[in-house]
Design an enzyme around this catalytic site. Structure first.
Site, mmCIF file in Angstrom:
data_model
loop_
_atom_site.group_PDB
_atom_site.id
_atom_site.type_symbol
_atom_site.label_atom_id
_atom_site.label_comp_id
_atom_site.label_asym_id
_atom_site.label_seq_id
_atom_site.Cartn_x
_atom_site.Cartn_y
_atom_site.Cartn_z
ATOM 1 N N ARG A 1 -5.007 0.506 -7.205
ATOM 2 C CA ARG A 1 -3.690 1.037 -6.741
ATOM 3 C C ARG A 1 -3.044 2.121 -7.569
ATOM 4 O O ARG A 1 -2.448 3.071 -6.897
ATOM 5 C CB ARG A 1 -2.473 -0.098 -6.543
ATOM 6 C CG ARG A 1 -2.907 -0.895 -5.421
ATOM 7 C CD ARG A 1 -1.671 -1.637 -5.048
ATOM 8 N NE ARG A 1 -1.985 -3.046 -4.514
ATOM 9 C CZ ARG A 1 -2.267 -3.276 -3.022
ATOM 10 N NH1 ARG A 1 -1.838 -2.100 -2.290
ATOM 11 N NH2 ARG A 1 -2.386 -4.356 -2.559
ATOM 12 N N LEU B 1 -0.293 -2.455 12.447
ATOM 13 C CA LEU B 1 0.872 -1.230 12.920
ATOM 14 C C LEU B 1 1.264 -1.789 14.468
ATOM 15 O O LEU B 1 2.474 -1.650 14.713
ATOM 16 C CB LEU B 1 0.173 -0.046 12.925
ATOM 17 C CG LEU B 1 1.021 1.129 13.104
ATOM 18 C CD1 LEU B 1 2.286 1.385 12.195
ATOM 19 C CD2 LEU B 1 0.396 2.495 13.150
ATOM 20 N N GLY C 1 0.592 -1.152 0.051
ATOM 21 C CA GLY C 1 0.015 -0.138 -0.036
ATOM 22 C C GLY C 1 0.963 1.370 0.082
ATOM 23 O O GLY C 1 0.245 2.379 -0.399
ATOM 24 N N ASP D 1 -5.741 -0.250 -2.228
ATOM 25 C CA ASP D 1 -6.465 -1.188 -3.349
ATOM 26 C C ASP D 1 -7.919 -1.680 -2.607
ATOM 27 O O ASP D 1 -7.916 -1.648 -1.514
ATOM 28 C CB ASP D 1 -5.584 -2.517 -3.355
ATOM 29 C CG ASP D 1 -5.431 -3.386 -1.961
ATOM 30 O OD1 ASP D 1 -5.188 -3.083 -1.253
ATOM 31 O OD2 ASP D 1 -5.861 -4.422 -2.410
ATOM 32 N N GLU E 1 3.028 3.796 6.173
ATOM 33 C CA GLU E 1 2.038 3.091 6.042
ATOM 34 C C GLU E 1 1.271 3.927 5.181
ATOM 35 O O GLU E 1 1.015 5.198 5.251
ATOM 36 C CB GLU E 1 1.346 3.021 7.428
ATOM 37 C CG GLU E 1 1.338 1.637 8.165
ATOM 38 C CD GLU E 1 0.131 0.852 7.768
ATOM 39 O OE1 GLU E 1 -0.039 0.516 6.364
ATOM 40 O OE2 GLU E 1 -0.260 0.411 8.802
ATOM 41 N N ASP E 2 0.051 3.125 4.430
ATOM 42 C CA ASP E 2 -0.865 3.846 3.580
ATOM 43 C C ASP E 2 -1.992 4.407 4.523
ATOM 44 O O ASP E 2 -2.305 5.778 4.317
ATOM 45 C CB ASP E 2 -1.414 3.020 2.396
ATOM 46 C CG ASP E 2 -1.861 1.643 3.074
ATOM 47 O OD1 ASP E 2 -1.641 1.446 4.258
ATOM 48 O OD2 ASP E 2 -2.334 0.875 2.153
ATOM 49 N N GLY F 1 -5.579 -0.280 13.210
ATOM 50 C CA GLY F 1 -4.079 -0.283 13.733
ATOM 51 C C GLY F 1 -3.569 -1.542 14.162
ATOM 52 O O GLY F 1 -2.631 -1.531 14.841
ATOM 53 N N ASP G 1 -6.224 2.128 9.819
ATOM 54 C CA ASP G 1 -7.577 1.620 10.167
ATOM 55 C C ASP G 1 -7.943 1.575 11.496
ATOM 56 O O ASP G 1 -7.786 2.261 12.392
ATOM 57 C CB ASP G 1 -8.047 0.752 9.071
ATOM 58 C CG ASP G 1 -9.476 0.525 9.255
ATOM 59 O OD1 ASP G 1 -10.278 1.175 10.116
ATOM 60 O OD2 ASP G 1 -9.968 -0.340 8.035
#
Ligand code: IMP
Ligand code: MG
Length: 185
Positions: free
Chosen positions: A176, A119, A55, A170, A110-111, A116, A114
């Site tokens: 993407r 992460l 991402g 995506d 990171e993209d 997390g 959400d």
């Protein structure tokens, strides 16, 4: 430059995206600001920019060109396990950076943050490798993650709680390549 509706459909093969949330100009302006903030923030020492694939690939390539200090680049590929995305399944590294992390400033790119979950697990995995510092730069933050780690330092946009695609993000591997970020809902 704004993308005309018929050009959007050309890029998506006729599949409609309901609205453009961040256009190319808006993204470029914010990425420039982030680059300046990152340049300003880091003291001397080795900086390793670690992109979380897939991402982050477009964001990272634009971002590093706005950072005016020496740095190196590597990537991570993580895979989440568990029946549900929200569940506390462990994270496995499918590609581990070749570069040593010890003693370096590590900035994870990171993209979107959400829940997390991914992460949080990556941060504990990376901090175990004794970096000099560890921080996160995310293009989008949906504001959903609770008990936010202090490592989250740079955020591009506070994003709507929608499903977003484009600029690296995506849906089932599609979209993407869109140069803007759109709401798919
Ligand atoms: P989290 O672990 O719930 O924070 O989810 C993180 C990952 O889910 C991101 O790195 C994305 O790959 C994916 N993701 C979350 N929200 C979106 C979205 O709106 N569009 C596309 N991918 C998303
Ligand atoms: Mg994805």
């Amino acid at each position: 430059m704004l993308t005309a509706p018929n050009e959007v459909l050309q890029r998506t093969g006729g599949r409609p995206v309901s609205s453009i949330v961040y256009d190319e100009q808006t993204i470029a302006g914010r990425v420039q600001e982030l680059g300046a903030a990152i340049t300003e923030y880091y003291p001397d020492g080795d900086l390793l920019v670690l992109g979380l694939l897939k991402g982050s690939f477009i964001f990272l390539s634009d971002l590093v060109r706005q950072i005016r200090r020496p740095l190196q680049i590597d990537f991570l590929v993580a895979s989440s396990y568990g029946a549900q995305k929200i569940s506390s399944g462990s994270v496995k590294l499918l590609y581990d950076p070749e570069t040593r992390l010890e003693g370096k400033h590590i900035m994870l790119v990171e993209d979107v943050i959400d829940t997390g979950t991914t992460l949080r697990r990556l941060l504990s995995l990376l901090s175990a490798r004794s970096p000099r510092s560890l921080s996160v730069c995310a293009l989008l933050d949906k504001g959903i993650m609770t008990e936010r780690p202090s490592e989250i330092r740079f955020i591009g946009f506070q994003a709507p709680k929608a499903f977003l695609v484009g600029y690296g993000l995506d849906h089932a591997e599609d979209f993407r390549h869109l140069p803007f970020i759109a709401d798919l809902s």
